[in-house]
Structure formats: structure tokens, C-alpha cells
Scaffold this motif. Structure first.
Motif, mmCIF file in Angstrom:
data_model
loop_
_atom_site.group_PDB
_atom_site.id
_atom_site.type_symbol
_atom_site.label_atom_id
_atom_site.label_comp_id
_atom_site.label_asym_id
_atom_site.label_seq_id
_atom_site.Cartn_x
_atom_site.Cartn_y
_atom_site.Cartn_z
ATOM 1 N N LEU A 140 45.239 42.106 38.711
ATOM 2 C CA LEU A 140 44.468 41.343 39.687
ATOM 3 C C LEU A 140 43.394 40.506 39.009
ATOM 4 O O LEU A 140 43.059 39.410 39.456
ATOM 5 C CB LEU A 140 43.846 42.280 40.730
ATOM 6 C CG LEU A 140 44.875 43.020 41.576
ATOM 7 C CD1 LEU A 140 44.196 43.929 42.589
ATOM 8 C CD2 LEU A 140 45.775 42.026 42.293
ATOM 9 N N SER A 143 38.167 28.242 46.433
ATOM 10 C CA SER A 143 38.226 29.255 47.489
ATOM 11 C C SER A 143 39.063 30.436 47.041
ATOM 12 O O SER A 143 38.721 31.595 47.289
ATOM 13 C CB SER A 143 38.820 28.661 48.765
ATOM 14 O OG SER A 143 37.853 27.867 49.405
ATOM 15 N N LEU A 144 40.172 30.143 46.360
ATOM 16 C CA LEU A 144 41.020 31.235 45.886
ATOM 17 C C LEU A 144 40.332 32.010 44.759
ATOM 18 O O LEU A 144 40.477 33.229 44.661
ATOM 19 C CB LEU A 144 42.371 30.686 45.435
ATOM 20 C CG LEU A 144 43.248 30.262 46.607
ATOM 21 C CD1 LEU A 144 44.504 29.556 46.131
ATOM 22 C CD2 LEU A 144 43.611 31.462 47.467
ATOM 23 N N VAL A 146 37.206 32.697 44.453
ATOM 24 C CA VAL A 146 36.260 33.653 45.026
ATOM 25 C C VAL A 146 36.997 34.799 45.704
ATOM 26 O O VAL A 146 36.734 35.974 45.447
ATOM 27 C CB VAL A 146 35.324 32.964 46.028
ATOM 28 C CG1 VAL A 146 34.606 33.993 46.882
ATOM 29 C CG2 VAL A 146 34.308 32.126 45.284
ATOM 30 N N VAL A 147 37.957 34.440 46.572
ATOM 31 C CA VAL A 147 38.585 35.502 47.357
ATOM 32 C C VAL A 147 39.412 36.427 46.462
ATOM 33 O O VAL A 147 39.446 37.644 46.657
ATOM 34 C CB VAL A 147 39.409 34.903 48.520
ATOM 35 C CG1 VAL A 147 40.652 34.219 48.027
ATOM 36 C CG2 VAL A 147 39.783 35.965 49.515
ATOM 37 N N LEU A 148 40.008 35.881 45.420
ATOM 38 C CA LEU A 148 40.792 36.736 44.516
ATOM 39 C C LEU A 148 39.893 37.557 43.596
ATOM 40 O O LEU A 148 40.359 38.474 42.933
ATOM 41 C CB LEU A 148 41.758 35.886 43.688
ATOM 42 C CG LEU A 148 42.924 35.293 44.493
ATOM 43 C CD1 LEU A 148 43.743 34.336 43.639
ATOM 44 C CD2 LEU A 148 43.810 36.403 45.042
ATOM 45 N N VAL A 205 37.441 39.407 44.696
ATOM 46 C CA VAL A 205 36.977 40.617 45.379
ATOM 47 C C VAL A 205 37.798 41.840 44.956
ATOM 48 O O VAL A 205 37.240 42.912 44.722
ATOM 49 C CB VAL A 205 37.024 40.406 46.906
ATOM 50 C CG1 VAL A 205 36.690 41.693 47.632
ATOM 51 C CG2 VAL A 205 36.052 39.311 47.309
ATOM 52 N N GLY A 206 39.111 41.680 44.824
ATOM 53 C CA GLY A 206 39.962 42.807 44.441
ATOM 54 C C GLY A 206 39.565 43.408 43.095
ATOM 55 O O GLY A 206 39.295 44.612 43.003
ATOM 56 N N PRO A 207 39.520 42.585 42.035
ATOM 57 C CA PRO A 207 39.084 43.141 40.751
ATOM 58 C C PRO A 207 37.665 43.719 40.799
ATOM 59 O O PRO A 207 37.387 44.719 40.126
ATOM 60 C CB PRO A 207 39.124 41.938 39.796
ATOM 61 C CG PRO A 207 39.868 40.879 40.485
ATOM 62 C CD PRO A 207 39.992 41.203 41.925
ATOM 63 N N LEU A 208 36.797 43.131 41.632
ATOM 64 C CA LEU A 208 35.445 43.679 41.756
ATOM 65 C C LEU A 208 35.500 45.089 42.349
ATOM 66 O O LEU A 208 34.807 45.998 41.879
ATOM 67 C CB LEU A 208 34.595 42.754 42.631
ATOM 68 C CG LEU A 208 33.130 43.145 42.804
ATOM 69 C CD1 LEU A 208 32.377 42.984 41.496
ATOM 70 C CD2 LEU A 208 32.456 42.315 43.885
ATOM 71 N N LEU A 209 36.356 45.282 43.370
ATOM 72 C CA LEU A 209 36.549 46.617 43.939
ATOM 73 C C LEU A 209 37.012 47.583 42.860
ATOM 74 O O LEU A 209 36.507 48.691 42.730
ATOM 75 C CB LEU A 209 37.615 46.587 45.034
ATOM 76 C CG LEU A 209 37.315 45.961 46.378
ATOM 77 C CD1 LEU A 209 38.555 46.036 47.273
ATOM 78 C CD2 LEU A 209 36.175 46.690 47.039
#
Lengths: 471, 454
Positions: B30, B77-78, B80-82, B84-88
Motif C-alpha cells: 500500500l 487527491s489519490l 492523499v486518500v491512498l 491513509v491506508g499506509p498511515l493506518l
């Protein structure tokens, strides 16, 4: 308890989260969750009436929502993560372990939402004529996914107030189905929808020509939308209020009025009610007589609903105190299960980043400061005039000083009893005394007038005036 | 220099939702996806700016700049939104080191949120005001330049954090001496160079596809350009940037703290470099290809993309192996300490320490409730926050006093006399029935009367 110290003295850690989070919902509820459906319905009306003005207005409103939600909206969403992880890493780390799958699912929905809004904007001009119906379906899909992201995150917010059966089972499904979930989701849904209508009403200023027939039509459309959503909004509010634990409701006056203004609670509620009543009047009269609605009143419902939303978020965040995860972790980031350990052996001994391990006369003030960092700094500041400053809190109780550190220490020892939103002091008595001495010393620095030695006996005036006074 | 003391914390007592190795694999995949879009966002912003500058002389470049700027709307936009997963995943896998590094860089770490939001707003402005500001190119360039500058800073803050999280011994030092000292951590600047070159290479390759695909209206959007010319230009950009990686890569390997190196990690990096060399050879073939006949991209392009995708995965895996190796001793200490902490915590839950101070009044009925609800502010015979209990009892004698006290605490009034305000600045907060019901308030009132008698 497991992380380096972090504090924003003056503004306060809490304010950082509060500003980011409230900004996020203020953008997200009207512009994304409610806005997507509202704009799709505008597009649908344009198709039905065969009126290009509706199509154009819907596109312009969408472009506005797109620009704001994909910049400020998306980044404040990530910002809630970053700020919460800074302020209370233990809490966000724990929530992440419980809700990983919910968050992961939300992430997938969120990616879909972003792809859909990009597609909805980019294909607006190109998918015309025979493809217009398909374009409208994109709008409906966007509305659905925007709502689902909110539906998932609301589970986590409800959990923080009332974990329900999770406390015993530690299962994800019990965490999601906490008792506050559905009422809060219903409330947020109706509020977001009503706000979208209010946005349409403000927007008609710039989306339509003054005095035109289209202006009237747009005003009537937005007002009817608002009026129709305000009924379920009222019902959902009542449902939500009915399930919030009563001990939390007792904290609402402090949440809205702060400690000083608790007495103003009825006035604040009245003000909110008046604003909402006026908004309902605007909605109903705009629906019936759009031409007669004065232009200045277009903005009123949107502002009123923003106030309601901000008050709701502030109250929700406040009334769950002293917990950050009810029954599991206190707002200071310390788990309830570890309290007996720290109250027996001390915080400093167990904090990996403390420089003082055992308190001596030489390091007492340093120790007090570190205890403050561990137990208080998540919510309080010490800077003069800072947000939720401990000095202001103690001045409200003990006066301008000089304070006796014994009195400060005694208040700290039992304040959680009378101030239900305060956690119990988590350390040993020696740490409490060091904290009290450090607070008194800090107060003396900030209030040079009160810099007398901190060990005077209590004023006899209190006892002297006691007997014959009346209330 | 002596080794710094490493602060070992205890981990959260909740299980990970998936086994750690699975989370690591997800993190690598991710993160690679996220970073590709970050590359395209930053690369698009930088190239749009560069071509707009060139466009001051030749309007063809200005049109190209505008097309490239248009892609940033989607890629950013992608990105930023992509992210979030690696941040989790990184927060889950490395809760202690990642959040510790975040706190050590505190305010600057948080600044990435307003910086990115501002950069996005500026880049929208830059895109949508292209025609309106055509007569004020300096202003327009400044808007784009500002967005580019902000987007150049954000990855630097991220890099400091992910580098710092691997070095527990440096957390306190960086926290004390500030964010800028984090820039000088071993490996940070070399990683940044590595990232910038990857950005240019990825964006070059992306533009080869974007500008020469059949669906792109070349004649309408970019009159005067040819597909072959654009293909050569952006392949060349990707090739040069990738060739420079053969300098930046070894530089990074040399500056990284050696504790994280392992043969397995070096094998992955070496494999990545080998595959990259192969992809570069194919790129070179595309640049020198003489026939401009078939304009479709075809398999020649996609095999390069696939190969470079494999390179990214190999490098990202090497990087994850490095992180796992360098953090292993720390993680082992954490696991040890967590076990000890949980045992000790369980022990004290079962056997809480007795209260240190015994109160002689503790035997009276109502004591516990009074201690819970009142004694933060009221002592027996000294004034604390509110008046002493002796004074209260004198005001409220007898059974009717108990009822009066109950009414008072439900709705306290102002301090009793205005001149008392200096002495008693606080109004008592109301005690709701959720905090103490009527029966326990009566018990407390009785206790106060009794305590005052003693």
C-alpha cells in the motif's frame, strides 16, 4: 504513558484537535454527505424540467464542493488522525487495534468516494444527452459512498462515549454496535441533509440572477428540502438525547458554558433554539413565498446549523470526560487497569521519558513538572491566559493567591469526586505534593503579586465571618 | 560519544488485528501505491511550473504546462486518500516508535496538514485561473511556485519522521534541539534526493502514457507537438532521472546507519537495481527508435512500467527489511518490558496498595460519599475552596438543615455575600442526581453535622 512529552502551552493540545475536527465536520457534513445528494437532486430537476439553468447551477455548486472537500475537507480528515495521535497516542493506538477493520473498510469506501467525485466532476460536461442518466447515477453513487464513510466513523465516535459490550468481549462487532451508534448516525444524517439545503439557499446568491424566476425556483427547492429534513432531524435529536447516559448530560452545562459560564446554560440553549426556530421560519416561508424572502436571511439557516453542529461536537467531546475511551482509558492517556500500579509505585518510576525517577528535595520541582506533563498536559495549559489553564482553574477556587501547596494538593487528591469530568490523580502522594508545589511555584512566576511564600496559614477571615452570615 | 539511553516503553495490551508479517506485507504494497501518486503529484506540479516558465518564450510550452497541471487535480487527491491506508498500517505495526517520532517533531509534523491543504488550494487556483491571469504571468507563476514549494517540504517532514522512528536513541535529542536537527539524521537528505529523482522518473513515464495515448486529443490540446517528440522528451527525462539514481542509491546506502543492513535487504536492493538497469535499456530503445509509424504505445511501454513496478516493490521490500532489522533489538526490549509491566499491573489490580493516610472520621456514616463528592473543596475545620464543614453545619442545623442542604447542592447560588467574593471566588458547581442521589446527599449532610460536632 508510553510516549515523549508533548504540549502546546497556551493553545492547548485539546484545542488543536477541536479546531481540526470541528472544521472537518463543518465541511464534510454539508458539502460532502448532504451536498452530494442535494446536487444530484438539482441535476435530476434540470433533467426533468429540461432546464439548463439547473444543470449549470448544480455543476457550479459541485465544483465548489469538490474544491473544498478535496483540499480542506480531506486534509482536516487526515489532520484529525495526526492531531489525535500527537495529543493522545495511546488512545488512538488502542482505537486503531479495535477498529482496524472498520477503518480499513472506511478507507476503501473513501477511495471510492474520491474516485466518484472526480468522475462526477470530470464527466459532467462530456456525459450529456443519452449519457446524462448514467451521469446522474454517478451522483447517486457518490451520495451513497459519502454517507457510508460517515456511517463507519460514527461507530468509532459512539464507542468512545459508550463501549457497551466491548468492555467484556473486546470484539470488533460489539464495539461497532455500541448503544449510541444508531441514534448518533440518524442525527448526523438528518443534520447533514438539512445543512445541504441551507447551503443551497446561501448558494442561490451566487448561482442565480437576482429577481429571476430561476432564483425563486432555487430558493423554494432549497427551503422545501430543509423544511422536510428538519422533521426527522428533530426526531433524531430526541432519540439521541434519550440514549446519552444521564451522567454525561449533567456535564453538558460545563461543556457549552465552560466552568465559569455553567450558569449561562439555559441562555445558551435558548439562543440555539431561537436560531433554529428562525431558520425553520425562513425554510417554511421560503418554501411558500420564495419571492418575499429577504436576501439577508438566506445565510441564516446555514449559520444556525453550523452553530448547532459546533455545539454538538463540543458537547460530545466534552461529556465523555474523564474518559477518552469510556471505562477503559482516561483522557490523560492512562488505562484504568494500570491505575492501581501507578498509585502504588508512582508515575515517574514507570514513564520511559521521565528524567526524575525518585523524588528528592533537589529535584522536586522538576518532578512536579514531569508529573504535570504526564497527568495534566493532555487537557490543560500553564501559560498565562492559556486555554483551560490550570492557573485559572485554581484561581477560580483559591483566589489570586498566594496559594498553599497543601490546599492545591488536597484539591488534586479528591477533585474527581465533585468534578465528574476530571480523572482521579493517577500517581503516588509524593508525586501529588511535588505537582502541587510546582503549580504553586509556576503561579508565583506568572503572578508576581502573589509571589509570597506558599506556606501561610489559611486566613482567619473565613471562620470569623462564618457564623452570622446569611445567603 | 557514549550511546544515548534508549527509552523503552511498554506496548498497548491489545492484540494486533492481523499477524505482524501480514501487516508488513500490506504496508509495503500500500505504501508503494501511495508513493507512486505522491511522485505524480509532486512531479506534475514541478514540471507544470518548469514548462510554464519555458512557455514565457514559446506558447507551446505554456499549453503543455497547462495539460500537466490538469493531471495534478486527480493525482493529488489519490495521493492523499491512498496515504491513509499506509498511515493506518504503520501506526499499528510501529505504534510506539512512529508516534514517538511524531511527538518528537511535534508542531512541524502537524504542519504538514495545513501546508498540504494550502498547497492544494493554490494548485486549484493555479489551474482554474490560467486564462484569467494570462496577462499577469508573474502572479500566476508565483501561485504555482508556492504550491510546488509547499509540496516539496511535506515529504521532507515525512522522511524525517520515518527515519527518526528507527532511531530510538535520537528521539529526545531531536525533540530538544528541534526539527532541523532531524534533517541531519543519517540518511535523511540522501533519501530525499532518492525520492526527488524517483518523482521525476515516475512523472516522465506517466506523461509518456498520458500525452501519447490515442484518446488524448493531441492536435486540439497541444498544436505543434508530435507524439514521437513528446515520447522522446519524457522518456529522456525518466531515463536521466533513473540513471542518476545509480549515484543517489549507493550514496543512501552509505549514509544509512549500518545497524539496519542485512544480506537479505542488500539482495532486494541489488535485485531492484538490476531490474532497473534492464528497464533503462528498454527506455533507451524507445528514445532512439527511428520509426514513428504506429503511434500506439503498445507492449513496449507497458513492459517498462511492469519492470519499474517490480523495481519499486523490490526497493520497498528492502526498505521494510532494513526497518525491521534496525528496530528488532528495540522491539525485543519493548516486548520484554511489556510482559513485566502487565504482570506488575495485574498484581496491583489484585492487591491494591492501602490508602496512605487514615482519616479518623472514616468510621462515620456518609464519609465515603462525602470524600467522593465534597472533600475536594470542603475540609472539616479549615477553609479550602469552600467554607469548612463546621461553618456549613452551623448554617444548617437539625433535620430541616439536611433538606435545605439537599436543595442547595442541587442548585447552588452565588457566594453568600458580595464581600465574601474575594475569599470565596468560586460558586459551588451543582451536584446532579447522576453524581449523588438524594439519599447519598442526605447521608453526606448528616456526616457534615456529625463531623462538626467532634
Amino acid at each position: 504513558m508510553e510516549f515523549p512529552f508533548f504540549e502546546l502551552d497556551f493553545a492547548g493540545n485539546r484545542l488543536l484537535i477541536a479546531v481540526v475536527a470541528i472544521l472537518h465536520v463543518m465541511i464534510n457534513h454539508p458539502l460532502a454527505v448532504g451536498g452530494a445528494l442535494f446536487i444530484a437532486m438539482m441535476e435530476r430537476r434540470g433533467i426533468r424540467l429540461g432546464d439548463r439553468q439547473w444543470d449549470q447551477a448544480a455543476y457550479r455548486l459541485l465544483l465548489f464542493c469538490f474544491i473544498i472537500t478535496t483540499s480542506l475537507g480531506a486534509l482536516t480528515g487526515v489532520g484529525i488522525w495526526l492531531s489525535a495521535a500527537l495529543v493522545n497516542p495511546g488512545a488512538i493506538g488502542s482505537l486503531l487495534r479495535v477498529f482496524f477493520w472498520a477503518w480499513f473498510a472506511e478507507w476503501l469506501v473513501f477511495i471510492t468516494e474520491v474516485l466518484l467525485i472526480i468522475a462526477y466532476v470530470e464527466t459532467w460536461k462530456r456525459w450529456d444527452g443519452p449519457r446524462k442518466a448514467a451521469h446522474l447515477r454517478l451522483g447517486y453513487a457518490l451520495a451513497a459512498f459519502s454517507w457510508i464513510t460517515m456511517a463507519l466513523i460514527t461507530a468509532i465516535l459512539g464507542f468512545m462515549m459508550e463501549p457497551g459490550a466491548w468492555q467484556a468481549s473486546h470484539r470488533l462487532v460489539d464495539g461497532i454496535l455500541n448503544p449510541l451508534y444508531l441514534p448518533q448516525l440518524a442525527f448526523r444524517t438528518c443534520l447533514a441533509m438539512a445543512m445541504a439545503g441551507a447551503m443551497g439557499l446561501v448558494g442561490s446568491w451566487w448561482l442565480s440572477e437576482r429577481g429571476s424566476a430561476f432564483r425563486q425556483d432555487l430558493v423554494r427547492f432549497s427551503c422545501r428540502w430543509m423544511a422536510l429534513w428538519s422533521l426527522p432531524l428533530a426526531a433524531a435529536s430526541a432519540w439521541y438525547l434519550a440514549v446519552v447516559p444521564p451522567v454525561m448530560l449533567e456535564r453538558a452545562p460545563t461543556a457549552l458554558g465552560t466552568m465559569r459560564g455553567e450558569g449561562a446554560y439555559p441562555a445558551i440553549l435558548t439562543a440555539i433554539a431561537v436560531l433554529l426556530g428562525a431558520s425553520a421560519y425562513v425554510a417554511l416561508s421560503g418554501w411558500r413565498w420564495p419571492r418575499a424572502l429577504p436576501r439577508w436571511s438566506y445565510a441564516l439557516p446555514f449559520l444556525a446549523l453550523l452553530v448547532l453542529l459546533a455545539a454538538f461536537e463540543r458537547t460530545r467531546e466534552f461529556v465523555r470526560k474523564p474518559w477518552v475511551i469510556a471505562g477503559y482509558m482516561y483522557a490523560n492517556g492512562i488505562r484504568a487497569e494500570d491505575y492501581p500500579l501507578y498509585q502504588a509505585e508512582g508515575l515517574l518510576k514507570h514513564h520511559p521519558f521521565a528524567s526524575v525517577r525518585a523524588i528528592t528535595d533537589a529535584n522536586r520541582l522538576q518532578a512536579g513538572q514531569e508529573v504535570y506533563q504526564i497527568a495534566c498536559a493532555t487537557c490543560h495549559t500553564t501559560a498565562p491566559g492559556g486555554v483551560n489553564s490550570v492557573h485559572a482553574r485554581f484561581e477560580a477556587m483559591l483566589g489570586q493567591g498566594p496559594w498553599r501547596s497543601a490546599a492545591v494538593g488536597q484539591i488534586i487528591a479528591s477533585m474527581h469526586g465533585s468534578r465528574a469530568y476530571m480523572p482521579e490523580f493517577p500517581g503516588i502522594p509524593a508525586e501529588r505534593r511535588a505537582l502541587a508545589e510546582w503549580l504553586v511555584a509556576q503561579h508565583a512566576i506568572h503572578r508576581p503579586g502573589a509571589a509570597a511564600p506558599a506556606t501561610t496559614t489559611p486566613s482567619p477571615a473565613a471562620a470569623a465571618t462564618a457564623a452570622g452570615t446569611e445567603r | 560519544m557514549a550511546d544515548p539511553i534508549i527509552p523503552v516503553a511498554n506496548d498497548l495490551p491489545l492484540a494486533l488485528p492481523l499477524p505482524a508479517p501480514v501487516l508488513s506485507i500490506l504496508l509495503v504494497l500500500l505504501f508503494a501505491l501511495h508513493i507512486v501518486f505522491v511522485n505524480l503529484m509532486l512531479g506534475g506540479t514541478l514540471l507544470a511550473l518548469a514548462f510554464e516558465l519555458l512557455g514565457l518564450r514559446d506558447p507551446r510550452h505554456d499549453r503543455l504546462a497547462r495539460v500537466i497541471a490538469g493531471t495534478v487535480t486527480v493525482t493529488k487527491s489519490l495521493a492523499v486518500v491512498l496515504g491513509v491506508g499506509p498511515l493506518l498500517l504503520i501506526s499499528l505495526l510501529y505504534t510506539l516508535p512512529f508516534y514517538a517520532a511524531n511527538r518528537a517533531t511535534g508542531q512541524v509534523w502537524f504542519l504538514i496538514v495545513p501546508m498540504t491543504a494550502l498547497a492544494f488550494l493554490l494548485s486549484y487556483w493555479h489551474k482554474y485561473a490560467w486564462d484569467r491571469l494570462a496577462g499577469h504571468k508573474a502572479v500566476h507563476l508565483a501561485i504555482g511556485g508556492m504550491a510546488a514549494l509547499l509540496l516539496l517540504l511535506v515529504p521532507l517532514v515525512f522522511l524525517v519522521n520515518v527515519q527518526l522512528m528507527m532511531l530510538p536513541g535520537r528521539w529526545q535529542a531531536v525533540q530538544q534541539s528541534g526539527f532541523l536537527s532531524g534533517l541531519l539524521l543519517d540518511g535523511v537528505l540522501a533519501r530525499y534526493l532518492h525520492f526527488l529523482l524517483a518523482t521525476l522518473a515516475a512523472t516522465g513515464l506517466f506523461l509518456v502514457w498520458y500525452l501519447t495515448r490515442p484518446a488524448f486529443d493531441l492536435a486540439g490540446e497541444l498544436p505543434g507537438e508530435t507524439r514521437a517528440g513528446l515520447r522522446r522528451r519524457f522518456y529522456t527525462l525518466a531515463l536521466v532521472a533513473s540513471l542518476l539514481q545509480f549515484v543517489a542509491g549507493p550514496l543512501l546506502l552509505l549514509t544509512l546507519p549500518p545497524q539496519g543492513l542485512s544480506w537479505l535487504m542488500l539482495l532486494h536492493i541489488g535485485l531492484g537495481a538490476g531490474l532497473a538497469a534492464w528497464a533503462l535499456w528498454w527506455m533507451w530503445g524507445e528514445i532512439v527508435r527511428a520509426d514513428d509509424g504506429p503511434e500506439a504505445l503498445g507492449w513496449r511501454f507497458w513492459r517498462i512500467v511492469l519492470m519499474l513496478g517490480a523495481v519499486v516493490l523490490a526497493m520497498a521490500t528492502g526498505r521494510q527489511l532494513y526497518r525491521a532489522t534496525i528496530l528488532a533489538p528495540y522491539q525485543a526490549q519493548v516486548a520484554e518490558r511489556t510482559r513485566a509491566h502487565q504482570q506488575l499491573s495485574a498484581h496491583y489490580r489484585a492487591h491494591p496498595a492501602p490508602a496512605a493516610e487514615e482519616d479518623p472520621l472514616a468510621a462515620l456514616p456518609g464519609y465515603a460519599a462525602a470524600r467522593q463528592s465534597c472533600m475536594a473543596c470542603h475540609a472539616v475545620d479549615t477553609r479550602l475552596v469552600g467554607p469548612p464543614m463546621t461553618e456549613i453545619a452551623a448554617l444548617y442545623p437539625g433535620p430541616e438543615g439536611i433538606e435545605a442542604m439537599l436543595r442547595y447542592v442541587r442548585q447552588p447560588t452565588q457566594p453568600r455575600k458580595v464581600r465574601d467574593r474575594a475569599e470565596y471566588p468560586a460558586t459551588m458547581p451543582p451536584v446532579g442526581p447522576g453524581q449523588a442521589d438524594d439519599a447519598s446527599v442526605r447521608a453526606i449532610a448528616g456526616f457534615m453535622q456529625e463531623a462538626a460536632r467532634r
